[in-house]
Structures are given as structure tokens and as C-alpha cells.
Design a protein around this motif. Structure first.
Motif, PDB file in Angstrom:
ATOM      1  N   TRP A 125       0.823  -1.204   0.000  1.00 52.93           N
ATOM      2  CA  TRP A 125       0.000   0.000   0.000  1.00 52.93           C
ATOM      3  C   TRP A 125       0.865   1.265   0.000  1.00 52.93           C
ATOM      4  O   TRP A 125       0.563   2.229  -0.698  1.00 52.93           O
ATOM      5  CB  TRP A 125      -0.917  -0.008   1.220  1.00 52.93           C
ATOM      6  N   ALA A 126       1.958   1.245   0.767  1.00 48.66           N
ATOM      7  CA  ALA A 126       2.743   2.461   0.993  1.00 48.66           C
ATOM      8  C   ALA A 126       3.775   2.751  -0.091  1.00 48.66           C
ATOM      9  O   ALA A 126       4.164   3.910  -0.263  1.00 48.66           O
ATOM     10  CB  ALA A 126       3.444   2.380   2.348  1.00 48.66           C
ATOM     11  N   VAL A 127       4.224   1.737  -0.805  1.00 43.29           N
ATOM     12  CA  VAL A 127       5.312   1.933  -1.771  1.00 43.29           C
ATOM     13  C   VAL A 127       4.816   1.556  -3.166  1.00 43.29           C
ATOM     14  O   VAL A 127       4.641   0.372  -3.470  1.00 43.29           O
ATOM     15  CB  VAL A 127       6.549   1.086  -1.387  1.00 43.29           C
ATOM     16  N   PRO A 128       4.568   2.543  -4.034  1.00 50.85           N
ATOM     17  CA  PRO A 128       4.040   2.258  -5.374  1.00 50.85           C
ATOM     18  C   PRO A 128       4.885   1.266  -6.177  1.00 50.85           C
ATOM     19  O   PRO A 128       4.343   0.465  -6.931  1.00 50.85           O
ATOM     20  CB  PRO A 128       4.000   3.633  -6.046  1.00 50.85           C
ATOM     21  N   LEU A 129       6.199   1.293  -5.999  1.00 52.69           N
ATOM     22  CA  LEU A 129       7.082   0.362  -6.703  1.00 52.69           C
ATOM     23  C   LEU A 129       6.693  -1.095  -6.425  1.00 52.69           C
ATOM     24  O   LEU A 129       6.802  -1.956  -7.299  1.00 52.69           O
ATOM     25  CB  LEU A 129       8.538   0.599  -6.271  1.00 52.69           C
ATOM     26  N   PHE A 130       6.211  -1.356  -5.224  1.00 52.80           N
ATOM     27  CA  PHE A 130       5.870  -2.725  -4.839  1.00 52.80           C
ATOM     28  C   PHE A 130       4.553  -3.203  -5.446  1.00 52.80           C
ATOM     29  O   PHE A 130       4.242  -4.389  -5.364  1.00 52.80           O
ATOM     30  CB  PHE A 130       5.835  -2.870  -3.321  1.00 52.80           C
ATOM     31  N   THR A 171       4.058  -3.434  -8.517  1.00 53.60           N
ATOM     32  CA  THR A 171       4.534  -4.281  -9.606  1.00 53.60           C
ATOM     33  C   THR A 171       5.536  -5.323  -9.114  1.00 53.60           C
ATOM     34  O   THR A 171       5.528  -6.448  -9.577  1.00 53.60           O
ATOM     35  CB  THR A 171       5.248  -3.434 -10.685  1.00 53.60           C
ATOM     36  N   HIS A 172       6.363  -4.924  -8.170  1.00 46.80           N
ATOM     37  CA  HIS A 172       7.411  -5.809  -7.664  1.00 46.80           C
ATOM     38  C   HIS A 172       7.002  -6.380  -6.301  1.00 46.80           C
ATOM     39  O   HIS A 172       7.685  -6.178  -5.292  1.00 46.80           O
ATOM     40  CB  HIS A 172       8.734  -5.043  -7.576  1.00 46.80           C
ATOM     41  N   TYR A 173       5.882  -7.096  -6.290  1.00 47.13           N
ATOM     42  CA  TYR A 173       5.313  -7.602  -5.041  1.00 47.13           C
ATOM     43  C   TYR A 173       6.175  -8.676  -4.385  1.00 47.13           C
ATOM     44  O   TYR A 173       6.139  -8.846  -3.171  1.00 47.13           O
ATOM     45  CB  TYR A 173       3.889  -8.115  -5.252  1.00 47.13           C
ATOM     46  N   LEU A 174       6.975  -9.416  -5.175  1.00 44.86           N
ATOM     47  CA  LEU A 174       7.856 -10.423  -4.570  1.00 44.86           C
ATOM     48  C   LEU A 174       9.016  -9.758  -3.824  1.00 44.86           C
ATOM     49  O   LEU A 174       9.473 -10.276  -2.805  1.00 44.86           O
ATOM     50  CB  LEU A 174       8.375 -11.403  -5.620  1.00 44.86           C
ATOM     51  N   LEU A 175       9.472  -8.617  -4.309  1.00 46.70           N
ATOM     52  CA  LEU A 175      10.480  -7.859  -3.580  1.00 46.70           C
ATOM     53  C   LEU A 175       9.903  -7.411  -2.236  1.00 46.70           C
ATOM     54  O   LEU A 175      10.573  -7.501  -1.199  1.00 46.70           O
ATOM     55  CB  LEU A 175      10.940  -6.652  -4.402  1.00 46.70           C
ATOM     56  N   ALA A 176       8.667  -6.963  -2.253  1.00 49.66           N
ATOM     57  CA  ALA A 176       7.993  -6.569  -1.015  1.00 49.66           C
ATOM     58  C   ALA A 176       7.881  -7.756  -0.065  1.00 49.66           C
ATOM     59  O   ALA A 176       8.065  -7.616   1.146  1.00 49.66           O
ATOM     60  CB  ALA A 176       6.609  -6.000  -1.314  1.00 49.66           C
ATOM     61  N   LEU A 177       7.584  -8.937  -0.606  1.00 47.53           N
ATOM     62  CA  LEU A 177       7.484 -10.141   0.225  1.00 47.53           C
ATOM     63  C   LEU A 177       8.827 -10.447   0.880  1.00 47.53           C
ATOM     64  O   LEU A 177       8.891 -10.746   2.073  1.00 47.53           O
ATOM     65  CB  LEU A 177       7.002 -11.338  -0.601  1.00 47.53           C
TER      66      LEU A 177
END
Length: 135
Positions: A32-37, A39-45
Motif C-alpha cells: 500500500w505504501a510503496v508504489p514500486l511494490f 509491480t514488484h510484489y515479490l520484492l515486497a514479500l
């Protein structure tokens, strides 16, 4: 000392609840907080898992087992336990679901219960063992 150790399982349960809430909240918060994530949801994980691991280590070290020193050894044992369980989860879940016919959520809950029980024994006897007790 005996009374302090008798409280340890309750502190372990409280830390587990706090760690679960933190762990369940950080991933969607990052998305929610980082727009980059978005698209890059695995990096967020990956980031969420690393931060959750550090948070959990801190709560167990300071709040449950209350050990001093040995940070690198304890963190290595702590992280090793969870990394092994993450890998086992990736193997066990498809077997439980595809071969065993167990619904994924039920299979994952069952696996989580096994981790909760084994983590108590691992952390109390290996990760945060008292100095001088075993090698």
C-alpha cells in the motif's frame, strides 16, 4: 529463577501473537505504501519476511528468553530454523494439497501449528539456550 522460567511459555505465546500480527500486517502495508511494490510484489514479500524475522528475533530474545550476548550465534540459529521451515513449507504444502486432498488453508494452518510447537522446543533448547548448557 523458577518463577521466571514458568512465565516463559506465556511470554512465548504473547510474542507469537505480536509477531503474527506484525507479520500479517507488514506485507500489505508495504504494498500500500510503496508504489514500486505494486509491480514488484515479490520484492515486497522478501523485505517483509526479512523485517518480520528481525522483529520476531528481537521479541523472543528480549521479551521471552531474555538472554544477553550471543547475538550472532542466536540469530543464526533463529534464522536457520525459519529458513528450514520456509523450505519445508514449500515442499509440504503441495503434497498436503495435491496428494492429501487437504484444502490449502487447512493444510497451511496445520503446518503452522507444527511450526509453533517445534519453534518452542528449538528456541528454548537451541537458539536461546542458557550459556554453559550444551554446545
Amino acid at each position: 529463577m523458577i518463577a521466571r522460567n514458568a512465565e516463559r511459555p506465556l511470554r512465548f505465546a504473547a510474542a507469537g501473537i505480536a509477531n503474527t500480527i506484525f507479520g500479517l500486517g507488514i506485507y500489505p502495508l508495504l504494498l500500500w505504501a510503496v508504489p514500486l511494490f505494486h509491480t514488484h510484489y515479490l520484492l515486497a514479500l522478501g523485505i517483509a519476511q526479512a523485517v518480520s524475522l528481525c522483529f520476531a528475533f528481537t521479541t523472543y530474545k528480549l521479551g521471552v528468553f531474555r538472554t544477553r550476548g550471543n547475538v550472532m550465534r542466536e540469530f543464526g540459529a533463529f534464522a536457520g530454523f525459519y529458513l528450514a521451515n520456509y523450505a519445508a513449507n514449500w515442499v509440504a504444502l503441495p503434497i498436503l494439497v495435491e496428494v492429501g486432498g487437504i484444502p490449502p488453508v487447512i493444510a497451511q494452518l496445520g503446518f503452522a501449528l507444527v511450526i509453533i510447537v517445534t519453534s518452542w522446543f528449538w528456541h528454548s533448547r537451541v537458539t536461546f539456550r542458557a550459556a554453559g548448557r550444551g554446545a
